[in-house]
Scaffold this motif. Structure first.
Motif, short mmCIF file in Angstrom:
data_model
loop_
_atom_site.label_atom_id
_atom_site.label_comp_id
_atom_site.label_asym_id
_atom_site.label_seq_id
_atom_site.Cartn_x
_atom_site.Cartn_y
_atom_site.Cartn_z
N ASP A 98 0.83 -1.21 0.00
CA ASP A 98 0.00 0.00 0.00
C ASP A 98 0.87 1.25 0.00
O ASP A 98 0.59 2.21 -0.73
CB ASP A 98 -0.93 0.00 1.21
CG ASP A 98 -2.01 -1.06 1.14
OD1 ASP A 98 -2.29 -1.56 0.02
OD2 ASP A 98 -2.59 -1.40 2.19
N GLU A 103 -0.64 -2.64 -6.24
CA GLU A 103 -1.92 -3.34 -6.05
C GLU A 103 -1.72 -4.84 -5.88
O GLU A 103 -2.32 -5.47 -5.01
CB GLU A 103 -2.84 -3.07 -7.24
CG GLU A 103 -4.22 -3.69 -7.10
CD GLU A 103 -5.01 -3.15 -5.92
OE1 GLU A 103 -5.81 -3.91 -5.34
OE2 GLU A 103 -4.81 -1.96 -5.57
N ARG A 104 -0.87 -5.43 -6.73
CA ARG A 104 -0.62 -6.88 -6.69
C ARG A 104 0.88 -7.10 -6.82
O ARG A 104 1.56 -6.39 -7.56
CB ARG A 104 -1.32 -7.60 -7.86
CG ARG A 104 -2.81 -7.65 -7.74
CD ARG A 104 -3.44 -8.07 -9.08
NE ARG A 104 -3.06 -9.41 -9.49
CZ ARG A 104 -3.64 -10.52 -9.02
NH1 ARG A 104 -4.61 -10.44 -8.12
NH2 ARG A 104 -3.27 -11.71 -9.44
N GLU A 126 -6.31 -11.61 -4.03
CA GLU A 126 -6.39 -10.48 -4.95
C GLU A 126 -5.13 -9.62 -4.93
O GLU A 126 -4.88 -8.83 -5.85
CB GLU A 126 -7.62 -9.62 -4.64
CG GLU A 126 -7.53 -8.72 -3.42
CD GLU A 126 -7.73 -9.45 -2.10
OE1 GLU A 126 -7.72 -8.77 -1.05
OE2 GLU A 126 -7.92 -10.69 -2.11
N ARG A 127 -4.30 -9.79 -3.89
CA ARG A 127 -3.06 -9.00 -3.78
C ARG A 127 -1.83 -9.79 -4.23
O ARG A 127 -0.72 -9.24 -4.26
CB ARG A 127 -2.84 -8.53 -2.33
CG ARG A 127 -3.95 -7.75 -1.69
CD ARG A 127 -4.27 -6.45 -2.40
NE ARG A 127 -3.17 -5.53 -2.52
CZ ARG A 127 -2.84 -4.60 -1.60
NH1 ARG A 127 -3.54 -4.52 -0.47
NH2 ARG A 127 -1.85 -3.76 -1.81
#
Length: 287
Positions: A98, A103-104, A126-127
């Protein structure tokens, strides 16, 4: 033993993450696919060699290494009294992502902290673009124990830096499993820098072993959906090769890369095998 006196890389920075300070260093183009290198227990970012990071970055990756809590320049708790959980260490990875606007990311998790990859791979898929487990295990009870001749050194006097360095070198030698690639001079130089750079190496020595393991809330290794690479040395005496094979079998579609002549670490001599495999594995976005 409070240190923190050694020079540090000008590329390092302290980030406020989850109410603590974590020291982070990055390599390569921030717009490239991100790889986060997660060191094993008691290991600061220095154990992911800067030259190795640069070689991975040269393959078109944005490489992130960082000091866990109680290692390096990151926040320390008193020795034997960590105030965080295993799950907090996993959340630290997300906090770093973050803070860096990622994002990933592709996660590369070593030894005891392969469990961080498990937690995030199952509970926060999702990360996680991909997972790479290095020298780690499923922890199944039927797997072989450490080698019978694995002789770990006795705990040092944490107030004696020379004794601590000797302890770290002896432990690294034991975990190398007789590898012809073990470079004692290089490990000693690394240990000296690591001990001098740390906020409190007495905490580094014990605190990660004082936290309990948190299980994922959504399943186990069989529920990982991210592309997964398992990397294991064929001489690993701490987690013999059957641990890597079991991990490959536990994660759907996982592949196994055996590092010939390597023990529990990733010595320089095997980088020519490790780096291209990692670059290939992280070519996709995991979607």
């Amino acid at each position: 033993m409070t240190s923190g006196t050694a020079p540090h890389s000008p590329g390092e920075r302290l980030l406020g993450v989850n109410g603590v300070e974590l020291c982070v260093e990055t390599f390569g183009d921030p717009s490239a696919p991100a790889i986060v290198l997660v060191a094993g227990a008691c290991a600061s970012m220095l154990w992911w060699d800067a030259e190795l990071c640069e070689r991975i970055a040269a393959g078109g990756r944005f490489v992130v290494r960082y000091d866990h809590r109680d290692t390096g320049r990151s926040t320390c708790c008193p020795p034997g009294r960590p105030t965080y959980t295993y799950g907090d260490l996993a959340q630290d990875v997300l906090g770093i992502l973050d803070a860096l606007g990622i994002e990933r990311a592709h996660l590369v998790c070593q030894s005891m902290f392969g469990g961080i990859g498990l937690l995030l791979g199952v509970d926060r898929p999702e990360r996680v673009a991909s997972l790479t487990f290095v020298s780690t295990s499923t922890g199944a009870a039927d797997l072989p124990p450490p080698a019978a001749d694995l002789a770990m050194p006795p705990a040092p006097d944490a107030a004696d830096p020379a004794a601590v360095v000797a302890y770290v070198v002896a432990g690294a030698r034991a975990c190398a499993g007789g590898s012809p690639y073990f470079d004692e001079a290089a490990i000693r130089a690394l240990a000296e820098r690591d001990v001098a750079r740390a906020r409190n190496y007495a905490s580094t020595l014990v605190n990660h072993y004082a936290i309990g393991f948190d299980e994922p809330s959504r399943g186990g290794f069989g529920d990982i959906t991210a592309p997964t690479l398992v990397v294991h040395g064929d001489l690993d005496p701490l987690l013999p090769p059957a641990h890597g094979e079991a991990l490959r079998d536990a994660v759907p579609g996982a592949e196994l890369l055996v590092l010939e002549g390597a023990g529990h670490d990733v010595p320089r001599a095997v980088w020519d095998a490790f780096v291209p495999a990692l670059v290939r594995h992280t070519a996709g976005d995991g979607s």
